[in-house]
Write a protein that holds these residues in place. Structure first.
Motif, PDB file in Angstrom:
ATOM      1  N   ASP A  16     -20.968-103.965  -4.950  1.00  0.00           N
ATOM      2  CA  ASP A  16     -20.638-104.738  -6.146  1.00  0.00           C
ATOM      3  C   ASP A  16     -21.400-104.210  -7.351  1.00  0.00           C
ATOM      4  O   ASP A  16     -22.620-104.053  -7.318  1.00  0.00           O
ATOM      5  CB  ASP A  16     -20.989-106.217  -5.937  1.00  0.00           C
ATOM      6  CG  ASP A  16     -20.143-106.859  -4.856  1.00  0.00           C
ATOM      7  OD1 ASP A  16     -18.982-106.422  -4.695  1.00  0.00           O
ATOM      8  OD2 ASP A  16     -20.630-107.780  -4.176  1.00  0.00           O
ATOM      9  N   LEU A  17     -20.663-103.943  -8.432  1.00  0.00           N
ATOM     10  CA  LEU A  17     -21.288-103.510  -9.679  1.00  0.00           C
ATOM     11  C   LEU A  17     -21.712-104.756 -10.463  1.00  0.00           C
ATOM     12  O   LEU A  17     -20.920-105.653 -10.687  1.00  0.00           O
ATOM     13  CB  LEU A  17     -20.308-102.669 -10.503  1.00  0.00           C
ATOM     14  CG  LEU A  17     -19.852-101.358  -9.842  1.00  0.00           C
ATOM     15  CD1 LEU A  17     -18.783-100.678 -10.693  1.00  0.00           C
ATOM     16  CD2 LEU A  17     -21.039-100.430  -9.638  1.00  0.00           C
ATOM     17  N   THR A  49     -16.989-103.629 -14.303  1.00  0.00           N
ATOM     18  CA  THR A  49     -17.362-103.801 -12.891  1.00  0.00           C
ATOM     19  C   THR A  49     -16.223-103.441 -11.938  1.00  0.00           C
ATOM     20  O   THR A  49     -16.417-103.433 -10.725  1.00  0.00           O
ATOM     21  CB  THR A  49     -17.797-105.246 -12.618  1.00  0.00           C
ATOM     22  OG1 THR A  49     -16.727-106.139 -12.994  1.00  0.00           O
ATOM     23  CG2 THR A  49     -19.044-105.601 -13.428  1.00  0.00           C
ATOM     24  N   THR A  56     -19.392-105.811 -19.360  1.00  0.00           N
ATOM     25  CA  THR A  56     -19.733-104.763 -18.394  1.00  0.00           C
ATOM     26  C   THR A  56     -18.510-104.422 -17.543  1.00  0.00           C
ATOM     27  O   THR A  56     -17.825-105.310 -17.043  1.00  0.00           O
ATOM     28  CB  THR A  56     -20.860-105.235 -17.453  1.00  0.00           C
ATOM     29  OG1 THR A  56     -21.957-105.702 -18.236  1.00  0.00           O
ATOM     30  CG2 THR A  56     -21.322-104.091 -16.574  1.00  0.00           C
ATOM     31  N   HIS A 110     -23.873 -97.602 -14.468  1.00  0.00           N
ATOM     32  CA  HIS A 110     -22.524 -98.000 -14.873  1.00  0.00           C
ATOM     33  C   HIS A 110     -22.465 -98.791 -16.175  1.00  0.00           C
ATOM     34  O   HIS A 110     -21.394 -98.935 -16.761  1.00  0.00           O
ATOM     35  CB  HIS A 110     -21.853 -98.808 -13.764  1.00  0.00           C
ATOM     36  CG  HIS A 110     -22.421-100.186 -13.586  1.00  0.00           C
ATOM     37  ND1 HIS A 110     -23.639-100.408 -12.979  1.00  0.00           N
ATOM     38  CD2 HIS A 110     -21.946-101.424 -13.946  1.00  0.00           C
ATOM     39  CE1 HIS A 110     -23.878-101.707 -12.956  1.00  0.00           C
ATOM     40  NE2 HIS A 110     -22.870-102.348 -13.531  1.00  0.00           N
ATOM     41  N   ALA A 166     -22.531-107.328 -13.276  1.00  0.00           N
ATOM     42  CA  ALA A 166     -22.037-107.637 -14.625  1.00  0.00           C
ATOM     43  C   ALA A 166     -23.214-108.155 -15.454  1.00  0.00           C
ATOM     44  O   ALA A 166     -23.654-109.284 -15.282  1.00  0.00           O
ATOM     45  CB  ALA A 166     -20.930-108.679 -14.554  1.00  0.00           C
TER      46      ALA A 166
END
Length: 250
Positions: free
Chosen positions: A154-155, A164, A162, A130, A157
């Motif tokens: 959770d993506l 997210t 970034t 991502h 950061a």
């Protein structure tokens, strides 16, 4: 593990003749029961098969699949190298070739441009889908299950830039599909920008991304469209070398 590997090499040497449990045990210097357990484990993984009831064992279909995957990656690297080298010379920046690898991106090839002589070596390193330009390309053309898995949870950061937020990232991937290339502006590391374009195999599937990266003060957002032109052409050339021809070129 060593014994199992020895069995595979033994069966490879025997070819059509194959080998029975007794022969394998004798070659390895182990009891027949031990040889049988090892062969059974390899058989469960499709790496060994018995073509006839109580017959001798041969290498299985799983070996062919593994060999095919290895050959495909070697071909991808071989066919991409001259194109990546040319792109690095044209752009003066670092050019990478990356593939999707169990939920992340793995860089399998890197060429340095004239302005990136002392640049970082990304070869073999895994980076997030991502937060990288190559990752966005690979996600943009991935199947639904791969995308759902990548966006689940959770993506991370990596920087304040970034993306997210899942809806925002989904919109970004839609944009990538529309324009044909992806970009990141300091999303993985502060001071680092990158672009990437898709590489397709003979079946038209996106199997890799060819990308360029450089310091944000030199590799500016304003330069992205021009850089994208080079990468798109490079991606098309590598794809052509792999046997893919777009409808427009047929």
């Amino acid at each position: 593990m060593d014994r199992a590997i020895a069995i595979l090499y033994l069966l490879a040497e025997r070819g059509r003749d194959g080998a029975g449990v007794t022969e394998v045990a004798a070659e390895l210097g182990v009891h027949k029961s031990t040889a049988f357990r090892l062969i059974e484990a390899l058989e469960n993984g499709d790496l060994v098969e018995q073509l006839e009831e109580r017959g001798k064992y041969h290498l299985g279909r799983g070996i062919v699949r593994l060999a095919g995957a290895t050959t495909a990656q070697l071909e991808l690297t071989t066919e991409s190298r001259p194109v990546c080298r040319r792109l690095a010379a044209e752009l003066g920046e670092t050019v990478n070739l990356a593939i999707s690898d169990t939920g992340e991106v793995t860089n399998i090839l890197q060429e340095y441009g004239s302005s990136a002589i002392s640049g970082r070596n990304w070869t073999g390193q895994r980076t997030p889908l991502h937060a990288t330009a190559s990752g966005k390309v690979l996600l943009a053309w991935a199947d639904d299950d791969t995308v759902k898995q990548a966006l689940a949870g959770d993506l991370v950061a990596y920087t304040p830039h970034t993306i997210t937020d899942v809806p925002a990232l989904e919109a970004e991937l839609k944009k990538v599909r529309g324009q044909g290339w992806a970009s990141t502006a300091e999303e993985l590391e502060l001071g680092l920008n990158a672009l990437a374009a898709p590489v397709r195999n003979a079946a038209g599937e996106v199997v890799a991304a060819v990308g360029a990266s450089g310091p944000s003060y030199r590799f500016t957002v304003e330069s992205f469209p021009e850089v994208a032109t080079h990468l798109l052409e490079g991606g098309r050339e590598i794809s052509g070398r792999l046997g893919y021809f777009s409808p427009a070129r047929r």
